[in-house]
Design an enzyme around this catalytic site. Structure first.
Site, PDB file in Angstrom:
ATOM      1  N   ARG A 144      11.975  -5.530   4.966  1.00 56.39           N
ATOM      2  CA  ARG A 144      11.735  -4.091   4.783  1.00 56.39           C
ATOM      3  C   ARG A 144      12.674  -3.260   5.655  1.00 56.39           C
ATOM      4  O   ARG A 144      12.936  -3.587   6.805  1.00 56.39           O
ATOM      5  CB  ARG A 144      10.287  -3.754   5.163  1.00 56.39           C
ATOM      6  CG  ARG A 144      10.028  -2.252   5.178  1.00 56.39           C
ATOM      7  CD  ARG A 144       8.579  -1.893   5.166  1.00 56.39           C
ATOM      8  NE  ARG A 144       7.862  -2.342   6.343  1.00 56.39           N
ATOM      9  CZ  ARG A 144       6.543  -2.199   6.496  1.00 56.39           C
ATOM     10  NH1 ARG A 144       5.823  -1.659   5.542  1.00 56.39           N
ATOM     11  NH2 ARG A 144       5.959  -2.632   7.579  1.00 56.39           N
ATOM     12  N   LYS A 193       0.838  -1.215   0.000  1.00 53.81           N
ATOM     13  CA  LYS A 193       0.000   0.000   0.000  1.00 53.81           C
ATOM     14  C   LYS A 193       0.866   1.256   0.000  1.00 53.81           C
ATOM     15  O   LYS A 193       0.650   2.169  -0.790  1.00 53.81           O
ATOM     16  CB  LYS A 193      -0.930   0.017   1.232  1.00 53.81           C
ATOM     17  CG  LYS A 193      -1.795  -1.212   1.382  1.00 53.81           C
ATOM     18  CD  LYS A 193      -2.668  -1.150   2.623  1.00 53.81           C
ATOM     19  CE  LYS A 193      -1.919  -1.220   3.937  1.00 53.81           C
ATOM     20  NZ  LYS A 193      -1.219  -2.490   4.215  1.00 53.81           N
ATOM     21  N   ARG A 210      -0.199  -9.210  13.219  1.00 52.63           N
ATOM     22  CA  ARG A 210      -0.811  -8.142  12.400  1.00 52.63           C
ATOM     23  C   ARG A 210      -1.703  -8.770  11.333  1.00 52.63           C
ATOM     24  O   ARG A 210      -2.773  -8.250  11.017  1.00 52.63           O
ATOM     25  CB  ARG A 210       0.295  -7.296  11.754  1.00 52.63           C
ATOM     26  CG  ARG A 210       0.907  -6.310  12.741  1.00 52.63           C
ATOM     27  CD  ARG A 210       2.252  -5.816  12.272  1.00 52.63           C
ATOM     28  NE  ARG A 210       2.198  -5.052  11.041  1.00 52.63           N
ATOM     29  CZ  ARG A 210       3.273  -4.811  10.280  1.00 52.63           C
ATOM     30  NH1 ARG A 210       4.446  -5.272  10.633  1.00 52.63           N
ATOM     31  NH2 ARG A 210       3.138  -4.108   9.184  1.00 52.63           N
ATOM     32  N   ARG A 260      11.426  -1.583  11.199  1.00 55.39           N
ATOM     33  CA  ARG A 260      10.300  -1.188  12.043  1.00 55.39           C
ATOM     34  C   ARG A 260      10.150  -2.164  13.209  1.00 55.39           C
ATOM     35  O   ARG A 260      10.337  -3.359  13.043  1.00 55.39           O
ATOM     36  CB  ARG A 260       9.011  -1.166  11.210  1.00 55.39           C
ATOM     37  CG  ARG A 260       8.519   0.236  10.940  1.00 55.39           C
ATOM     38  CD  ARG A 260       7.423   0.276   9.925  1.00 55.39           C
ATOM     39  NE  ARG A 260       6.209  -0.427  10.309  1.00 55.39           N
ATOM     40  CZ  ARG A 260       5.086  -0.398   9.593  1.00 55.39           C
ATOM     41  NH1 ARG A 260       5.039   0.300   8.478  1.00 55.39           N
ATOM     42  NH2 ARG A 260       4.029  -1.056   9.987  1.00 55.39           N
ATOM     43  N   ARG A 316      -9.880   0.498   8.856  1.00 54.27           N
ATOM     44  CA  ARG A 316      -9.561  -0.920   9.099  1.00 54.27           C
ATOM     45  C   ARG A 316     -10.631  -1.620   9.910  1.00 54.27           C
ATOM     46  O   ARG A 316     -10.430  -2.751  10.347  1.00 54.27           O
ATOM     47  CB  ARG A 316      -8.269  -1.041   9.883  1.00 54.27           C
ATOM     48  CG  ARG A 316      -7.108  -0.577   9.103  1.00 54.27           C
ATOM     49  CD  ARG A 316      -5.837  -1.050   9.755  1.00 54.27           C
ATOM     50  NE  ARG A 316      -4.786  -0.246   9.198  1.00 54.27           N
ATOM     51  CZ  ARG A 316      -3.544  -0.610   9.120  1.00 54.27           C
ATOM     52  NH1 ARG A 316      -3.177  -1.773   9.594  1.00 54.27           N
ATOM     53  NH2 ARG A 316      -2.652   0.178   8.580  1.00 54.27           N
TER      54      ARG A 316
HETATM   55  P1  AP5 Z   1       4.904  -1.534   1.955  1.00 49.89           P
HETATM   56  O1  AP5 Z   1       4.512  -0.737   0.760  1.00 49.89           O
HETATM   57  O2  AP5 Z   1       5.632  -0.835   3.064  1.00 49.89           O
HETATM   58  O3  AP5 Z   1       3.633  -2.361   2.514  1.00 49.89           O
HETATM   59  P2  AP5 Z   1       2.309  -1.841   3.214  1.00 49.89           P
HETATM   60  O4  AP5 Z   1       1.164  -2.527   2.586  1.00 49.89           O
HETATM   61  O5  AP5 Z   1       2.279  -0.344   3.240  1.00 49.89           O
HETATM   62  O6  AP5 Z   1       2.535  -2.496   4.640  1.00 49.89           O
HETATM   63  P3  AP5 Z   1       2.519  -1.900   6.111  1.00 49.89           P
HETATM   64  O7  AP5 Z   1       3.297  -2.890   6.944  1.00 49.89           O
HETATM   65  O8  AP5 Z   1       2.987  -0.486   6.180  1.00 49.89           O
HETATM   66  O9  AP5 Z   1       1.027  -1.964   6.451  1.00 49.89           O
HETATM   67  P4  AP5 Z   1       0.364  -2.122   7.793  1.00 49.89           P
HETATM   68  O10 AP5 Z   1      -1.013  -1.911   7.394  1.00 49.89           O
HETATM   69  O11 AP5 Z   1       0.652  -3.355   8.548  1.00 49.89           O
HETATM   70  O12 AP5 Z   1       1.109  -1.022   8.700  1.00 49.89           O
HETATM   71  P5  AP5 Z   1       0.738   0.483   9.060  1.00 49.89           P
HETATM   72  O13 AP5 Z   1       1.987   1.259   9.106  1.00 49.89           O
HETATM   73  O14 AP5 Z   1      -0.383   0.974   8.219  1.00 49.89           O
HETATM   74  O15 AP5 Z   1       5.791  -2.769   1.443  1.00 49.89           O
HETATM   75  C1  AP5 Z   1       6.321  -3.726   2.337  1.00 49.89           C
HETATM   76  C2  AP5 Z   1       7.699  -4.212   1.809  1.00 49.89           C
HETATM   77  O16 AP5 Z   1       7.517  -4.895   0.567  1.00 49.89           O
HETATM   78  C3  AP5 Z   1       8.689  -3.070   1.507  1.00 49.89           C
HETATM   79  O17 AP5 Z   1       9.976  -3.487   1.878  1.00 49.89           O
HETATM   80  C4  AP5 Z   1       8.605  -2.861  -0.013  1.00 49.89           C
HETATM   81  O18 AP5 Z   1       9.843  -2.430  -0.531  1.00 49.89           O
HETATM   82  C5  AP5 Z   1       8.242  -4.281  -0.498  1.00 49.89           C
HETATM   83  N1  AP5 Z   1       7.333  -4.262  -1.650  1.00 49.89           N
HETATM   84  C6  AP5 Z   1       6.216  -3.510  -1.782  1.00 49.89           C
HETATM   85  N2  AP5 Z   1       5.599  -3.771  -2.970  1.00 49.89           N
HETATM   86  C7  AP5 Z   1       6.356  -4.725  -3.574  1.00 49.89           C
HETATM   87  C8  AP5 Z   1       6.243  -5.429  -4.825  1.00 49.89           C
HETATM   88  N3  AP5 Z   1       5.216  -5.214  -5.678  1.00 49.89           N
HETATM   89  N4  AP5 Z   1       7.175  -6.371  -5.139  1.00 49.89           N
HETATM   90  C9  AP5 Z   1       8.202  -6.610  -4.272  1.00 49.89           C
HETATM   91  N5  AP5 Z   1       8.379  -5.981  -3.079  1.00 49.89           N
HETATM   92  C10 AP5 Z   1       7.461  -5.052  -2.728  1.00 49.89           C
HETATM   93  O19 AP5 Z   1       0.150   0.311  10.526  1.00 49.89           O
HETATM   94  C11 AP5 Z   1       1.006   0.004  11.620  1.00 49.89           C
HETATM   95  C12 AP5 Z   1       0.193  -0.127  12.894  1.00 49.89           C
HETATM   96  O20 AP5 Z   1      -0.466   1.126  13.185  1.00 49.89           O
HETATM   97  C13 AP5 Z   1      -0.934  -1.151  12.874  1.00 49.89           C
HETATM   98  O21 AP5 Z   1      -0.492  -2.452  13.169  1.00 49.89           O
HETATM   99  C14 AP5 Z   1      -1.861  -0.592  13.967  1.00 49.89           C
HETATM  100  O22 AP5 Z   1      -1.362  -0.881  15.248  1.00 49.89           O
HETATM  101  C15 AP5 Z   1      -1.762   0.917  13.754  1.00 49.89           C
HETATM  102  N6  AP5 Z   1      -2.780   1.414  12.803  1.00 49.89           N
HETATM  103  C16 AP5 Z   1      -2.563   1.959  11.584  1.00 49.89           C
HETATM  104  N7  AP5 Z   1      -3.724   2.303  10.991  1.00 49.89           N
HETATM  105  C17 AP5 Z   1      -4.703   1.960  11.872  1.00 49.89           C
HETATM  106  C18 AP5 Z   1      -6.129   2.046  11.826  1.00 49.89           C
HETATM  107  N8  AP5 Z   1      -6.784   2.569  10.772  1.00 49.89           N
HETATM  108  N9  AP5 Z   1      -6.828   1.578  12.892  1.00 49.89           N
HETATM  109  C19 AP5 Z   1      -6.194   1.070  13.976  1.00 49.89           C
HETATM  110  N10 AP5 Z   1      -4.851   0.965  14.073  1.00 49.89           N
HETATM  111  C20 AP5 Z   1      -4.109   1.404  13.033  1.00 49.89           C
END
Ligand code: AP5
Length: 210
Positions: free
Chosen positions: A127, A13, A171, A160, A88
């Protein structure tokens, strides 16, 4: 375009939305980054959120909805926006509808980026992120030019806290438990578009833009 990006941890994402931001100038609202900033600054909100984030649990809806309402109402969205990591839960999705309605806005599409769990675990384990400018890398798939250093600002890359294997698995479980009603909510509105995330980033971006 006003878009939401849904998908499991590691679906890509953040990566895809930052490419679209660079190509089209659509601002991206990254809920995880907003929370991580609060944690780093040790604000009251950050301290509370950290208790959930370090275990891979969702931060309570009331906190998240309060944040998004403030961000949306204070911003300028002439160029649209991409919401990455919000909503979410069904309650968050319903609250988003209400907030947008009160602003005279609505969503154009909700993109569900999907990848198998094993792919996501491999991606998240490799990552690395830049703590200074937020750029995202992968040790194998998208390595920086100089090992351990950010291409954009030169800062030392870090892993991270929630990218440890046991937290990654949790997660995933949390995501699977909460997302079904959100997907149904947007499917019923005719907004949902499913995109396969296990492909090169350029292909995914092209399909989303089309
Ligand atoms: P990346 O693009 O970073 O993946 P992502 O989908 O953004 O994954 P996240 O881990 O950031 O999502 P998340 O939802 O768990 O965490 P968030 O920070 O939102 O890509 C991942 C890796 O893959 C990278 O190394 C990249 O280079 C590689 N990659 C990407 N695309 C690729 C491809 N096509 N091919 C090959 N490699 C690729 O949330 C963190 C925490 O915050 C949550 O656990 C929760 O505690 C809290 N939180 C956040 N939002 C909420 C909410 N709305 N409600 C409640 N709690 C929340």
């Amino acid at each position: 375009m006003r878009l939401v990006f849904l998908g499991p941890p590691g679906a890509g994402k953040g990566t895809v939305s930052s490419v679209i931001n660079a190509e089209k100038g659509i601002p991206v609202i990254v809920m995880g980054d907003i929370l991580r900033k609060e944690v780093a600054e040790q604000t009251e909100l950050g301290k509370k959120a950290h208790e959930y984030m370090k275990k891979g649990e969702l931060v309570p809806d009331d906190i998240i909805i309060g944040i998004i309402e403030k961000v949306l109402k204070e911003g300028n969205w002439n160029k649209g926006f991409i919401l990455d990591g919000f909503p979410r839960s069904l309650r968050q999705a319903q609250a988003l509808d209400e907030i947008l309605k009160s602003m005279g806005l609505q969503l154009d599409k909700v993109v569900l980026l999907d990848v198998p769990e094993e792919v996501a675990v491999e991606r998240l384990s490799g990552r690395r992120i830049c703590p200074k400018c937020g750029a995202v890398y992968h040790v194998k798939n998208m390595p920086p030019k100089v090992e351990g250093k950010c291409d954009k600002c030169g800062a030392e890359l870090i892993q991270r806290e929630d990218d440890k294997p046991e937290v990654i698995r949790n997660r995933f479980r949390v995501y699977q438990n909460a997302i079904k009603p959100v997907i149904e909510f947007y499917m019923n509105k005719g907004l949902l578009v499913k995109i396969k995330g296990n492909r090169p980033v350029e292909e995914i971006v092209k399909e989303i833009l089309e």
